[in-house]
Design an enzyme around this catalytic site. Structure first.
Site, PDB file in Angstrom:
ATOM      1  N   LYS A  59       0.835  -1.208   0.000  1.00  0.00           N
ATOM      2  CA  LYS A  59       0.000   0.000   0.000  1.00  0.00           C
ATOM      3  C   LYS A  59       0.870   1.259   0.000  1.00  0.00           C
ATOM      4  O   LYS A  59       0.757   2.130   0.861  1.00  0.00           O
ATOM      5  CB  LYS A  59      -0.967   0.000   1.176  1.00  0.00           C
ATOM      6  CG  LYS A  59      -1.910  -1.196   1.122  1.00  0.00           C
ATOM      7  CD  LYS A  59      -3.173  -0.993   1.895  1.00  0.00           C
ATOM      8  CE  LYS A  59      -4.119  -2.165   1.724  1.00  0.00           C
ATOM      9  NZ  LYS A  59      -3.610  -3.440   2.296  1.00  0.00           N
ATOM     10  N   ALA A  61       2.455   4.665  -0.360  1.00  0.00           N
ATOM     11  CA  ALA A  61       1.744   5.951  -0.278  1.00  0.00           C
ATOM     12  C   ALA A  61       2.712   7.073   0.093  1.00  0.00           C
ATOM     13  O   ALA A  61       2.651   7.626   1.183  1.00  0.00           O
ATOM     14  CB  ALA A  61       0.624   5.864   0.756  1.00  0.00           C
ATOM     15  N   ARG A 191      -8.006 -15.094   5.747  1.00  0.00           N
ATOM     16  CA  ARG A 191      -8.246 -15.957   6.902  1.00  0.00           C
ATOM     17  C   ARG A 191      -9.025 -17.222   6.581  1.00  0.00           C
ATOM     18  O   ARG A 191      -8.729 -18.288   7.108  1.00  0.00           O
ATOM     19  CB  ARG A 191      -8.946 -15.154   8.014  1.00  0.00           C
ATOM     20  CG  ARG A 191      -7.998 -14.230   8.746  1.00  0.00           C
ATOM     21  CD  ARG A 191      -8.724 -13.170   9.539  1.00  0.00           C
ATOM     22  NE  ARG A 191      -9.254 -12.111   8.687  1.00  0.00           N
ATOM     23  CZ  ARG A 191      -9.937 -11.068   9.137  1.00  0.00           C
ATOM     24  NH1 ARG A 191     -10.211 -10.964  10.428  1.00  0.00           N
ATOM     25  NH2 ARG A 191     -10.353 -10.138   8.290  1.00  0.00           N
TER      26      ARG A 191
HETATM   27  P1  BMP Z   1      -9.074 -11.583   5.068  1.00  0.00           P
HETATM   28  O1  BMP Z   1      -9.711 -12.455   3.982  1.00  0.00           O
HETATM   29  O2  BMP Z   1      -8.401 -12.380   6.118  1.00  0.00           O
HETATM   30  O3  BMP Z   1     -10.026 -10.551   5.588  1.00  0.00           O
HETATM   31  O4  BMP Z   1      -7.854 -10.790   4.358  1.00  0.00           O
HETATM   32  C1  BMP Z   1      -8.036  -9.743   3.459  1.00  0.00           C
HETATM   33  C2  BMP Z   1      -6.704  -9.236   2.999  1.00  0.00           C
HETATM   34  O5  BMP Z   1      -6.882  -8.155   2.087  1.00  0.00           O
HETATM   35  C3  BMP Z   1      -5.810  -8.696   4.093  1.00  0.00           C
HETATM   36  O6  BMP Z   1      -4.465  -8.921   3.703  1.00  0.00           O
HETATM   37  C4  BMP Z   1      -6.080  -7.203   4.079  1.00  0.00           C
HETATM   38  O7  BMP Z   1      -4.981  -6.465   4.549  1.00  0.00           O
HETATM   39  C5  BMP Z   1      -6.299  -6.955   2.600  1.00  0.00           C
HETATM   40  N1  BMP Z   1      -7.191  -5.821   2.251  1.00  0.00           N
HETATM   41  C6  BMP Z   1      -8.480  -5.758   2.731  1.00  0.00           C
HETATM   42  O8  BMP Z   1      -8.935  -6.610   3.481  1.00  0.00           O
HETATM   43  N2  BMP Z   1      -9.276  -4.704   2.352  1.00  0.00           N
HETATM   44  C7  BMP Z   1      -8.856  -3.717   1.511  1.00  0.00           C
HETATM   45  O9  BMP Z   1      -9.617  -2.827   1.187  1.00  0.00           O
HETATM   46  C8  BMP Z   1      -7.548  -3.802   1.014  1.00  0.00           C
HETATM   47  C9  BMP Z   1      -6.730  -4.854   1.388  1.00  0.00           C
HETATM   48  O10 BMP Z   1      -5.513  -4.942   0.898  1.00  0.00           O
END
Ligand code: BMP
Length: 218
Positions: A59, A61, A191
């Site tokens: 990310k 920035a 997850r």
């Molecule tokens: P999970 O399925 O465990 O919620 O993981 C989602 C992943 O996507 C994490 O690595 C999180 O940092 C990333 N992410 C997100 O969830 N929402 C966003 O808007 C952008 C992301 O990069």
């Protein structure tokens, strides 16, 4: 092409390798970010790239020069793509996109994020960021699977040339099939895959769901 990306937010490198090996073939890419890289070092990218292309979710920035320096390090480490923020503006994004073009790599630009708090400030910016990503011919954008209606809007803004990759499926409440129907190209799942007792089986299940919804809608 499975249209599934693993978000590998584990901390231990052996576990990262074990899960990557298990899901290889079920995922089109593996997204690694700060949790894994800070815990196990940037070299983890080289170890995982044999299982799937690696998207480095840093990310990014910053000002253009710093953005370029960061992306250089990440591409040198073996990543195929970098996720950058768009809110820093056109020149910061351009520094990343230009470097990626030289290196034949990909840049994905975050529009609006998937968590509830993204609605505080990100919604208006998200549309402008999507347009900027399209104007600069980034490879794609990150848009929230938790809000399929936003994915639809972002698809209308960016057209068909850019890809949409969408996190928020599973643990955050979003559904893979809803996101795909809204116009997402790849769903990103963390997850629900890496915490599963059977990551390969869980990945195969999501891929089946995606294939079914595509088949049913065609
Ligand atoms: P999970 O399925 O465990 O919620 O993981 C989602 C992943 O996507 C994490 O690595 C999180 O940092 C990333 N992410 C997100 O969830 N929402 C966003 O808007 C952008 C992301 O990069």
């Amino acid at each position: 092409n499975t249209r599934l990306i693993l978000a590998l937010d584990v901390l231990d490198s052996d576990e990262a390798i074990r899960i990557s090996k298990a899901v290889a073939g079920h995922v089109d890419a593996i997204k690694v970010g700060y949790p894994l890289v800070l815990a196990s070092g940037l070299q983890i990218i080289e170890k995982l790239v044999k299982y799937a292309p690696i998207i480095a979710d840093f990310k990014v920035a910053d000002i253009p020069n710093t953005n370029r320096l960061i992306c250089e390090q990440v591409f040198d480490a073996g990543a195929d793509a970098v996720i950058v923020q768009g809110f820093t503006g056109h020149d910061s994004l351009e520094a990343c996109v230009e470097l990626a073009r030289e290196r034949k790599k990909d840049i994905f630009v975050v529009t609006e994020m998937s968590h509830p708090g993204a609605l505080d400030l990100m919604q208006e910016a998200g549309k402008a960021i999507a347009k900027m990503a399209a104007d600069q011919c980034a490879s794609g954008v990150v848009a929230p699977a938790t809000r399929p209606e936003r994915v639809k809007q972002i698809r209308r803004i960016i057209g068909e040339e850019l890809a949409i990759i969408s996190p928020g499926v599973g643990a955050q409440g979003g559904s893979a099939s809803d996101a795909i129907m809204a116009g997402t190209d790849w769903v990103i799942v963390g997850r629900s895959l890496y915490q599963s007792a059977d990551p390969a089986g869980a990945a195969a299940g999501i891929v089946r769901e995606i294939k079914k919804v595509i088949k049913d809608s065609s």
